[in-house]
Design an enzyme around this catalytic site. Structure first.
Site, mmCIF file in Angstrom:
data_model
loop_
_atom_site.group_PDB
_atom_site.id
_atom_site.type_symbol
_atom_site.label_atom_id
_atom_site.label_comp_id
_atom_site.label_asym_id
_atom_site.label_seq_id
_atom_site.Cartn_x
_atom_site.Cartn_y
_atom_site.Cartn_z
ATOM 1 N N ASN A 194 0.813 -1.221 0.000
ATOM 2 C CA ASN A 194 0.000 0.000 0.000
ATOM 3 C C ASN A 194 0.837 1.255 0.000
ATOM 4 O O ASN A 194 0.349 2.339 -0.330
ATOM 5 C CB ASN A 194 -0.935 0.014 1.216
ATOM 6 C CG ASN A 194 -2.155 -0.851 0.968
ATOM 7 O OD1 ASN A 194 -2.132 -1.722 0.108
ATOM 8 N ND2 ASN A 194 -3.223 -0.605 1.702
ATOM 9 N N ASP A 234 -2.501 -6.068 9.448
ATOM 10 C CA ASP A 234 -3.269 -5.300 8.456
ATOM 11 C C ASP A 234 -2.608 -5.337 7.082
ATOM 12 O O ASP A 234 -1.408 -5.612 6.957
ATOM 13 C CB ASP A 234 -3.411 -3.842 8.913
ATOM 14 C CG ASP A 234 -2.066 -3.209 9.189
ATOM 15 O OD1 ASP A 234 -1.181 -3.893 9.773
ATOM 16 O OD2 ASP A 234 -1.865 -2.036 8.830
ATOM 17 N N GLU A 235 -3.412 -5.078 6.075
ATOM 18 C CA GLU A 235 -2.954 -4.796 4.713
ATOM 19 C C GLU A 235 -1.978 -5.816 4.143
ATOM 20 O O GLU A 235 -0.970 -5.452 3.530
ATOM 21 C CB GLU A 235 -2.308 -3.397 4.656
ATOM 22 C CG GLU A 235 -3.292 -2.288 5.019
ATOM 23 C CD GLU A 235 -2.717 -0.892 4.815
ATOM 24 O OE1 GLU A 235 -3.407 -0.060 4.238
ATOM 25 O OE2 GLU A 235 -1.571 -0.644 5.258
ATOM 26 N N LEU A 236 -2.291 -7.077 4.338
ATOM 27 C CA LEU A 236 -1.444 -8.112 3.747
ATOM 28 C C LEU A 236 -1.661 -8.109 2.234
ATOM 29 O O LEU A 236 -2.794 -8.129 1.769
ATOM 30 C CB LEU A 236 -1.825 -9.468 4.352
ATOM 31 C CG LEU A 236 -0.733 -10.522 4.383
ATOM 32 C CD1 LEU A 236 0.519 -9.986 5.061
ATOM 33 C CD2 LEU A 236 -1.233 -11.744 5.135
#
EC number: 3.2.1.52
Lengths: 563, 563
Positions: free
Chosen positions: A300, A339-341
């Site tokens: 991200n 988070d955000e794997l």
């Protein structure tokens, strides 16, 4: 003399709902508050009487600190003239000489630090504070030193200053107070940019002033690893921005004890398996898509890089890393992130694919094994694991029932977390992210905006409803909430100004919250009190920003939309 | 040894368009710049040789200041390792011992302060700076002390520091520099919230580092009147937030001289006839709709209140007020404001209607008489009037041809101002307002956003084109531009962090601007240099914020959108 002096001992009490706007400076507002109309001043000889046998040293220090604030705050009332109109009344007022602090009968005397790190729901933060109007001794009682600390904080907010005198115009004051929710936090990311220890200590002070009781320390991320880990010194050696930008083991212990003495639990997070690229600086073999380009394909934000979660060696390393940090900390909570794997990173990583193929596992299976390893390690250290919402909403993992889930992507996701019967901490980006609205920071994108635009004003945050979309049976799953600062565009230079007074908003939501189903908190009533705590913060050396022109701060409601 | 040492005296020169990214730390980038590949270090005995007879004291002080910065900046190069990789090259480099400062033949020696306040277009800011790579003396020449000051500023930005040594790796350096536009400003509102004098001085320092040459001081507004005016002391007595929150006549003179010594002209603004409510605190009879409710009916923000412009007495008072302030200031510019006049306030004001009826004038007629009175006063004091765009776009007024117009509502309005043949300063809210994006500050509006959302990032501001929509014949009407901070949500607590480094953006647009019709400035090339000046600002005590995670600052381009 005060307006109601003719009534003598017949005290006229008003409840919080008809609080004289802009007069009382309490934040968060106590859950039960009765005030009168009589002026009362602090005696020049005012003192605290600590009626606690063998008081712990942090309680003694807290009393000393309270004395210091009483002497140095010198906060003029936020009205035109800053309290000059109170002067004649205050001149004739009685003087308060003593506040007696006592524990309720049978209470076990433990240090504030000890009380502050007890598991959520088992701490006692409640207190009773009574201030007569006739100058006789005020009293503060609680079931614990932590409760006394909260009461001392309240007591310190009651006094305005004018021309050498600290006073209230609302005696008698009777407060019975306790938090609505056990978790009231502030989350700081110290990895995108580094903050010196002194900045963290000042932030802990400010947190304590508004009864925030948890410092969620997002200490590492893909950009830097500023944490010294005894067993893995290479992580900071190669992962910190510089040798000076490291929290040493000694620093961490000092921060934890400083926090504890202020009633604050430190919930450390080592975010895994994503947000770990910088581990590749010392262990490149542990990181998939390490600093791969274009970064946007793999992460991200830059740099790309995630722990090779399908590798037993990496899993083992991560569990040991988390265990070796967790065991040095007194908190019952520890966050493994989650988070955000980025699945594409693993799809394109030859080694991860090889591991998966050789075992026949899916990525979900591998993440499950990985997470159970880190969580088992935490549980064996007596900790309760904390994760970001994706760990329960995007993946099918076997997690301990008491795992705490941080809801961040949207406030709307709380219902889904509750449906899975997990306890949650509200950290919604649409209400509580302090960094939103500062524009795009990625380079070469002059028309880009903040991903979570617009800026979250205090008043927008204040309309957050902790129980929205939950059934009554799910209310107990809400542990509390917190505002958060992600530091892509922040550092020591703007820490105070971007955090304060906004981060106090959630402290009131989760301390003073309306009863389930009751009326929401009222932004119009709250603003003068928030101005007040903001001015007090500035007085105490924290650079909290102006919320409005001072003209407005001195004239409650005059700058309201329809005023 | 440096890469090109084999060429001996055959110096390899590169132009700014192929500037090695992230190496040169200049901001604003010089208009003509040639650099080589040779390392050169500052001798421990480095000194400035001031070859100017009877140098003015502010030039002598500027040299001392430059020495101080050279000694104390200690800025590591923004690459991984912060310059450690330069060390072996630098070890063997020649040492520079002297920079000689001289004026061109026949130049009249005047102080920097005197040069700084000359009319726009008549100042000489250009300079030539030559730094050989062999250690022989560097030279700085200019037509004026102001030009020498600009060159000194550039010289101070050339040096990185590592392990006790200040050095460049790009000698020889040859710079011929001059600003593209004569006006490069920063505008600060000190009325919505007050800033202590020390904050203004620090801001002037930072402005000088990026060659901003005008401080547009929006000193008063409807909320407070923090300016001591000798002939009208009651304005500050009743209009300042407190006796401590006043700029005394002495303060103003000190600020002006501090600015002048840094090559900065102070353009003071007394905004009229709107934005004047607080004058009603001392002269209620002069103000229409004074603090009327609901404020939104009478003004763009609270409190309502505008000068009764149809009254000869008020007109006379305003002209005298402006004259008495203007005559104390050395600048050739003075702003009478003129934005956001609320006609409804006058329509509903009985006294104004009475005046208009008795004379048969329209509101436009009355505004014309009023404005001519204030402008005549300015012109009689030798000043050029400055106004906000409404004065030429919304009203039909007779203004002196040389009146300077600030374009603020939208960058699109520049063409309309040019069509009326007025000179302009770009101050567009859609590019240059530093306060945008901080959310609604009006009370009781939790879903409100900043009126000029979103936040104006430096890179968005950097795409501003000063000549957009103008004909070639109109180009000369553009004097320059400035970024602005309106202080409804700002104060000393966030001054540095909200202003810097963003306000440096316009300084480069208007100093280094591409030639008319040429390529726009390039945000990707600029970012590493902006990081650099930001880190240098922090080193010098100005709390400029991080634009990105430090990981990105140390890796030019790695965090670009498509990197």
């Amino acid at each position: 003399m005060a307006r109601l002096s003719a009534f003598g001992s017949l005290v006229f009490l008003i409840s919080v709902v008809v609080l004289p706007t802009g007069v009382l400076s309490l934040w968060p507002v106590p859950r039960a508050l009765d005030t009168g109309y009589t002026a009362l001043k602090l005696s020049p000889y005012f003192n605290f009487e600590l009626d606690v046998s063998s008081p712990p040293s942090d309680l003694v220090q807290a009393v000393e600190q309270a004395k210091y604030y009483l002497k140095n705050d010198k906060l003029g009332r936020l009205v035109v003239g800053r309290g000059s109109s109170d002067q004649s009344t205050v001149d004739q007022a009685q003087s308060l000489s003593t506040l007696t602090l006592a524990l309720t009968e049978g209470a076990v005397v433990e240090s504030i630090s000890t009380e502050a790190v007890k598991p959520l729901g088992t701490r006692s933060e409640e207190y009773i504070l009574t201030i007569p109007s006739d100058g006789s001794a005020a009293s503060l009682t609680a079931n614990s030193t932590l409760g006394l600390y909260r009461g001392l904080t309240t007591f310190g907010q009651l006094w305005y200053y004018y021309d050498g005198v600290s006073y209230t115009i609302e005696a008698p004051i009777a407060i019975t107070d306790s938090p609505a929710y056990p978790y009231r936090g502030f989350c700081l990311d110290t990895a995108r940019n580094y903050y010196p220890v002194s900045d963290l200590l000042r932030t802990l002070d400010a947190m304590s002033w508004v009864k925030i009781n948890t410092f969620h320390w997002h200490v590492t991320d893909s950009q830097s690893f500023p944490l010294e880990v005894a067993e893995y010194p290479e992580l900071a050696t190669y992962g910190a921005y510089s040798p000076e930008e490291v929290y040493t083991a000694e620093d961490v212990q000092y921060i934890v004890s400083y926090a504890g003495a202020r009633g604050i639990d430190v919930l450390l997070e080592i975010d895994t398996p994503g947000h770990t690229a910088i581990i590749g600086a010392s262990h490149p073999e542990y990181i998939a898509c390490f600093d791969e380009s274009p970064w946007a394909t793999f992460a991200n934000e830059p740099p790309a890089g995630q722990l090779r979660l399908a590798s037993p060696e990496v899993t083992n390393f991560t569990a040991n890393l988390i265990g070796s940090v967790a065991k040095t900390l007194p908190s019952s909570l520890f966050s493994t992130g989650g988070d955000e794997l980025n699945t594409n990173c693993y799809t394109q990583d030859y080694i991860t694919q090889q591991e998966l193929n050789s075992t026949g596992m899916t990525l979900n299976d591998a993440l499950n094994v990985f997470t159970q390893a880190t969580h088992s390690m935490l549980i064996s250290e007596g900790k309760t694991p904390v994760v970001w919402e994706e760990m329960v909403l995007d993946w099918n993992l076997t997690l301990s029932n008491d795992t705490v889930v941080m809801v961040w992507i949207s406030s709307d996701d709380a219902a889904a977390v509750a449906a899975k019967n997990f306890r949650m901490v509200h950290s919604p980006s649409d209400y509580f992210y302090l960094d939103c609205g500062a524009g795009e920071w990625i380079g070469d994108d002059p028309n880009g905006n903040s991903w979570c635009d617009p800026f979250k004003t205090w008043s927008h945050a204040y309309t957050f409803d902790p129980l929205a979309n939950l059934t009554e049976a799910q209310y107990d799953l809400v542990l509390g909430g917190q505002q958060l600062l992600w530091s892509e565009q922040s550092g020591p230079q703007n820490l105070d100004s971007i955090v304060w007074p906004r981060a106090a908003t959630s402290s009131e939501i989760f301390w003073s919250a309306a009863q389930p189903g009751g009326a929401a908190l009222n932004v119009t009533e709250a603003l003068p009190r928030l101005h007040d705590i903001r001015y007090r913060m500035v007085q105490r050396g924290v650079n909290a920003i102006q919320l409005q022109p001072q003209w407005c701060a001195l004239r409650p409601d005059a700058c309201d939309l329809y005023a």
